[in-house]
Write a protein that holds these residues in place. Structure first.
Motif, PDB file in Angstrom:
ATOM      1  N   VAL A  33      -6.108   0.926  -3.459  1.00  0.00           N
ATOM      2  CA  VAL A  33      -7.145   1.311  -2.501  1.00  0.00           C
ATOM      3  C   VAL A  33      -8.515   1.299  -3.169  1.00  0.00           C
ATOM      4  N   VAL A  81      -0.232   6.629  -0.381  1.00  0.00           N
ATOM      5  CA  VAL A  81      -0.802   5.300  -0.530  1.00  0.00           C
ATOM      6  C   VAL A  81      -1.094   5.023  -1.999  1.00  0.00           C
ATOM      7  N   LEU A 108       0.812  -1.214   0.000  1.00  0.00           N
ATOM      8  CA  LEU A 108       0.000   0.000   0.000  1.00  0.00           C
ATOM      9  C   LEU A 108       0.844   1.262   0.000  1.00  0.00           C
ATOM     10  N   THR A 139      -7.482   5.907   3.916  1.00  0.00           N
ATOM     11  CA  THR A 139      -7.162   4.485   3.797  1.00  0.00           C
ATOM     12  C   THR A 139      -7.430   3.756   5.106  1.00  0.00           C
TER      13      THR A 139
END
Length: 252
Positions: A104, A99, A21, A155
């Motif tokens: 995501v 991220v 991530l 996130t």
């Protein structure tokens, strides 16, 4: 007061943090800023620190703390910095980490399909502190629009739970039954109901030996397998294929 019912999932995706991530380091506001007064000293110190694999693993397992690590670095900021500056920046800079936006988005889509999404990370007390602090903040009113940078905060709020090695007191590769097993049992799931996304082959193999499915996610600039990942997750969830063959997916 009646106890709150646990969510019911038929499947769960465990997602690694560093290398999957995000690739940002601790103290990024200092290490990425060559004008910072502590930049050179901290750069040298962290390069030495992260070469000591045994020490890093002890930190990840929770056997030693961030305060002990800081004492070993022996970097004392001068009077122009407030007390505990480097300890505070350890947590604050985690919350600045950038991220992988496309990943995501895929995980959000999977969550909307009723799949549990759990962060599963070999990580330190400072990262878990940053995660839990952020989780306590008020949820964002809207999701990030396409094209925007996905934040640490947005996130964190996507995840249904977090498993961190410093709290589990074991690394993923060492004892997957201990790392994941209690959580799976708590939600009436088994390893066969779980998918792991991780950048380390050793973690993927350990998860597969325990009975789960794993995909190794790499950060190679030569390719982008985001669409393939979503297709694999969809097939795994719908059980329209015999299973996912272990392999590597590149996110550029």
């Amino acid at each position: 007061m009646p106890s709150q019912r646990k969510p019911v999932w038929n499947k769960v995706i465990f997602v690694d943090w560093h290398g999957v991530l995000s690739c940002d380091p601790f103290w990024l506001s200092i290490l990425h800023n060559t004008d910072h007064p502590l930049h050179h000293r901290l750069t040298v110190a962290t390069e030495t620190l992260f070469r000591d694999e045994s020490l890093i693993h002890d930190w990840m397992r929770g056997d030693i703390s961030a305060n002990q690590i800081l004492a070993s670095l022996d970097i004392e900021p001068d009077d122009s910095f407030p007390p505990g500056y480097l300890r505070r920046k350890l947590v604050e800079d985690c919350q600045l980490m950038q991220v992988n936006q496309r990943l995501v988005q895929i995980l959000r889509e999977a969550r909307q399909q009723g799949i549990g999404i759990v962060l599963a990370t070999d990580n330190m007390d400072c990262f878990l502190e940053a995660f839990l602090q952020t989780r306590q903040q008020r949820p964002l009113a809207t999701q990030s629009a396409e094209g925007e940078t996905v934040t640490f905060r947005s996130t964190v709020q996507m995840f249904d739970d977090v498993l961190c090695s410093c709290a589990q007191r074991a690394l993923k590769r060492e004892n997957p039954e201990r790392f994941y097993g209690n959580w799976l049992s708590e939600y009436s799931l088994e390893f066969r109901d779980a998918l792991l996304l991780d950048d380390l082959e050793v973690n993927c193999r350990a998860f597969q030996r325990a009975g789960g499915i794993a995909l190794q996610i790499t950060d190679q600039r030569s390719g982008n397998d985001a669409d393939l990942l979503w297709s694999l997750i969809h097939d795994w969830d719908q059980e329209t294929s015999p299973g996912i063959s272990p392999g590597k997916l590149n996110f550029g």
